[in-house]
Design a protein around this motif. Structure first.
Motif, mmCIF file in Angstrom:
data_model
loop_
_atom_site.group_PDB
_atom_site.id
_atom_site.type_symbol
_atom_site.label_atom_id
_atom_site.label_comp_id
_atom_site.label_asym_id
_atom_site.label_seq_id
_atom_site.Cartn_x
_atom_site.Cartn_y
_atom_site.Cartn_z
ATOM 1 N N SER A 12 -10.136 -17.422 9.002
ATOM 2 C CA SER A 12 -11.044 -16.403 8.461
ATOM 3 C C SER A 12 -11.810 -17.024 7.305
ATOM 4 O O SER A 12 -11.441 -18.076 6.789
ATOM 5 N N ASP A 63 -1.670 -16.820 -1.776
ATOM 6 C CA ASP A 63 -2.131 -15.819 -0.807
ATOM 7 C C ASP A 63 -1.058 -15.431 0.208
ATOM 8 O O ASP A 63 -0.841 -14.263 0.462
ATOM 9 N N ASP A 68 2.692 -15.185 9.564
ATOM 10 C CA ASP A 68 2.112 -15.020 8.225
ATOM 11 C C ASP A 68 2.891 -13.916 7.518
ATOM 12 O O ASP A 68 2.881 -12.765 7.969
ATOM 13 N N ASP A 125 -11.465 -8.808 3.853
ATOM 14 C CA ASP A 125 -12.015 -10.128 3.493
ATOM 15 C C ASP A 125 -13.496 -10.104 3.104
ATOM 16 O O ASP A 125 -13.999 -11.100 2.606
HETATM 17 C C1 BGC Z 1 -5.016 -13.316 4.370
HETATM 18 C C2 BGC Z 1 -6.170 -12.510 4.878
HETATM 19 C C3 BGC Z 1 -6.749 -13.151 6.129
HETATM 20 C C4 BGC Z 1 -5.676 -13.498 7.132
HETATM 21 C C5 BGC Z 1 -6.195 -14.282 8.328
HETATM 22 C C6 BGC Z 1 -4.028 -13.495 5.481
HETATM 23 O O1 BGC Z 1 -2.902 -14.165 5.057
HETATM 24 O O2 BGC Z 1 -4.424 -12.666 3.242
HETATM 25 O O3 BGC Z 1 -7.134 -12.403 3.850
HETATM 26 O O4 BGC Z 1 -7.654 -12.290 6.734
HETATM 27 O O5 BGC Z 1 -4.654 -14.232 6.529
HETATM 28 O O6 BGC Z 1 -6.663 -15.534 8.003
#
Ligand code: BGC
Length: 364
Positions: A51, A129, A181, A277
């Motif tokens: 992204s 993140d 994730d 985003d």
């Molecule tokens: C981020 C998002 C992102 C997603 C896909 C997540 O870990 O926090 O902002 O859209 O990953 O890349």
């Protein structure tokens, strides 16, 4: 037995030696700080560019790191062989002697060995993140409040549908991010904290019946996976005149656009679709009323927050952190620095992006 005892004693001795070595080199979180100084290298391991936020992250880190007087070593995981590639990059940062290693994990559960080595080498490990899971070898986590992101998405879905049709019931479908994730279940849980009570009281109906994270997740955060699931859901549940699909919970903009593409291909009217985003491809869709909402998470601010933390440590000071139970990684609740996400719809887009020269013009 005797042999075991001796071996046990040897292991214990080594452990004590290791501990002593660590504290004299200052690798425990409290005192390691003093070992970071201007001119040291900060390694940043970013995931694949699934992204736009990741695309922006490299320049954001280079700017913040350089301005603070450190050297930047920023790497992306390759698009294929992604997890081993990122493992190798983190290992290389350890070998190069990077004093701080910031990791936005491709797969948060697959870097335990590498961050253990980083800690053993005396580096500070910061998850950025995305949290690192199943390890105690992570000192800090810097991110937007992920649960709040999900809550904002859930509420936006309700508000968007109510603005179109005053009373329910509303038919919705749910999407979540990638199971590798650590953020993905937190976003989803945040959204469901708002939506589940409305499912329970009959205001919301999920025709597919798919409401569990495992059923609605999107492997790799890949657009094609969300698009094909949306096409399937439409064929199986919304082919007839009723029910109509009123809304779709999408965890980010990339998947939101994929969902809208599937709806268009099926010849159906656009439902309310959420996102995240503030991608440049989604803001015009929001202004046209095609995508309902997104979330603004300023990547430069997020990179700066990680660098500010390093600066604090380099002064020998203790950074201000919060304890957020959502940031329990299976072993420890990682001390966190959390930024506040902003919900953006057509109504507040110009105001929300007014200080951002890249995004603000898109609202015109
Ligand atoms: C981020 C998002 C992102 C997603 C896909 C997540 O870990 O926090 O902002 O859209 O990953 O890349």
């Amino acid at each position: 037995m005797r042999k075991q005892l001796i071996m046990g004693a040897t292991v214990a001795t080594i452990a004590i030696m290791a501990l002593t070595a660590c504290s004299s080199r200052g690798t425990t979180s409290g005192d390691s700080s003093s070992t970071i100084k201007k001119g040291d290298t900060i390694g940043v391991a970013l995931p694949a560019k699934t992204s736009q936020n990741w695309v922006l992250a490299k320049a954001a880190f280079e700017k913040s790191i350089t301005a603070a007087g450190f050297k930047a070593d920023v790497q992306y995981a390759a698009a294929t062989n992604t997890v081993p590639d990122q493992q190798n990059e983190v290992s290389a940062m350890v070998t190069k002697g990077d004093k701080v290693i910031i990791v936005a994990a491709q797969d948060g559960s697959q870097l335990g060995t590498q961050v253990k080595a980083a800690k053993a080498a005396g580096a500070i490990v910061i998850a950025w993140d995305r949290n690192l899971t199943g390890t105690k070898n992570v000192d800090y986590y810097v991110a937007f409040n992920n649960f709040k992101v999900g809550q904002l998405q859930g509420q936006a879905l309700l508000d968007g549908m109510a603005a179109k049709k005053a009373t329910g019931p509303y038919n919705i479908e749910l999407f979540a991010g990638s199971p590798d994730d650590a953020n993905a279940p937190i976003f989803f849980n945040g959204a469901m904290s708002i939506l589940q009570p409305k499912i329970d009281d009959g205001t919301l109906k999920v025709a597919s019946g798919e409401t569990k994270f495992q059923q609605v997740s999107t492997q790799g955060w890949l657009a094609q996976n969300a698009q094909s699931r949306m096409s399937d859901l439409l064929t199986k549940n919304y082919s007839a005149a009723t029910p109509t699909l009123d809304g779709v919970l999408s965890p980010n903009d990339t998947l939101g656009r994929a969902i809208l593409t599937a709806v268009k291909a099926a010849g159906k009217p656009y439902p309310i679709v959420t996102g995240q985003d503030s991608e440049t491809a989604s803001i015009p869709l929001i202004m046209q009323g095609i995508q309902y909402s997104t979330i603004y998470k300023n990547t430069q601010d997020e990179a700066q927050a990680a660098v500010d933390l390093v600066v604090t440590l380099s002064k020998g000071q203790k950074p201000a952190t919060v304890v957020d139970k959502n940031n329990y990684n299976g072993v420890i609740t990682v001390p966190s620095v959390e930024l506040t996400p902003i919900l953006v719809t057509k109504a507040n887009a110009a105001e929300a992006y007014k200080d951002n020269p890249t995004l603000e013009p898109l609202t015109k």
